[in-house]
Design a protein around this motif. Sequence first.
Motif, PDB file in Angstrom:
ATOM      1  N   GLU A   1       0.822  -1.208   0.000  1.00  0.00           N
ATOM      2  CA  GLU A   1       0.000   0.000   0.000  1.00  0.00           C
ATOM      3  C   GLU A   1       0.859   1.263   0.000  1.00  0.00           C
ATOM      4  O   GLU A   1       0.608   2.204  -0.760  1.00  0.00           O
TER       5      GLU A   1
ATOM      6  N   THR B   1       4.038   1.578  -0.913  1.00  0.00           N
ATOM      7  CA  THR B   1       4.806   1.689  -2.152  1.00  0.00           C
ATOM      8  C   THR B   1       3.953   2.320  -3.246  1.00  0.00           C
ATOM      9  O   THR B   1       4.416   3.205  -3.982  1.00  0.00           O
ATOM     10  N   GLU B   2       2.712   1.873  -3.339  1.00  0.00           N
ATOM     11  CA  GLU B   2       1.790   2.451  -4.317  1.00  0.00           C
ATOM     12  C   GLU B   2       1.509   3.912  -4.006  1.00  0.00           C
ATOM     13  O   GLU B   2       1.466   4.758  -4.906  1.00  0.00           O
ATOM     14  N   LEU B   3       1.328   4.243  -2.731  1.00  0.00           N
ATOM     15  CA  LEU B   3       1.092   5.631  -2.327  1.00  0.00           C
ATOM     16  C   LEU B   3       2.285   6.511  -2.667  1.00  0.00           C
ATOM     17  O   LEU B   3       2.111   7.630  -3.163  1.00  0.00           O
ATOM     18  N   ARG B   4       3.465   6.003  -2.438  1.00  0.00           N
ATOM     19  CA  ARG B   4       4.683   6.771  -2.750  1.00  0.00           C
ATOM     20  C   ARG B   4       4.786   7.021  -4.248  1.00  0.00           C
ATOM     21  O   ARG B   4       5.175   8.098  -4.691  1.00  0.00           O
ATOM     22  N   ARG B   5       4.404   6.036  -5.031  1.00  0.00           N
ATOM     23  CA  ARG B   5       4.487   6.155  -6.494  1.00  0.00           C
ATOM     24  C   ARG B   5       3.444   7.129  -7.033  1.00  0.00           C
ATOM     25  O   ARG B   5       3.743   7.950  -7.905  1.00  0.00           O
ATOM     26  N   THR B   6       2.221   7.077  -6.502  1.00  0.00           N
ATOM     27  CA  THR B   6       1.142   7.891  -7.050  1.00  0.00           C
ATOM     28  C   THR B   6       1.026   9.274  -6.414  1.00  0.00           C
ATOM     29  O   THR B   6       0.668  10.232  -7.099  1.00  0.00           O
ATOM     30  N   ASP B   7       1.287   9.388  -5.121  1.00  0.00           N
ATOM     31  CA  ASP B   7       1.098  10.659  -4.420  1.00  0.00           C
ATOM     32  C   ASP B   7       2.171  10.844  -3.347  1.00  0.00           C
ATOM     33  O   ASP B   7       1.943  10.538  -2.170  1.00  0.00           O
TER      34      ASP B   7
END
Length: 124
Positions: A60, A62-68
């Motif tokens: 979760e 990692t995805e947050l860091r990538r998108t926002d």
Amino acid sequence: MQEIDVLLDDQPELAKEMIQQDERNRQAHKELKSFNDAGKFAYKHPFVIKQKHYKDSYAELTELRRTDPAAFLNEITNVTQNIRRIQSSLNRKKYKTDEEKFSWQQNLEKTTIRKQAIEDIVSK
């Protein structure tokens, strides 16, 4: 056997520890049996639960860091403040019941695992 009985009679905390260890061993056995039979863990043993929580948080975050990235930085601050707040509440004994204390301890453990996932992501 008689020696163990005498020891347990003299020190009841050892009996409690033996029971807890037996329960953890049974949980571990169920986890391994479930994995051998179905290829999936049953998520009953504390170690497996922690690993699942870490893995889910890591994905979760990692995805947050990538998108926002801004929201990721806010999450770092929030997690740090949550840990401090929960520890403070536990130290000041603000809880009213043992159930509430146990709930706070579980939240502290989950938040600490999430912080570890954040540290691992940032260190890469």
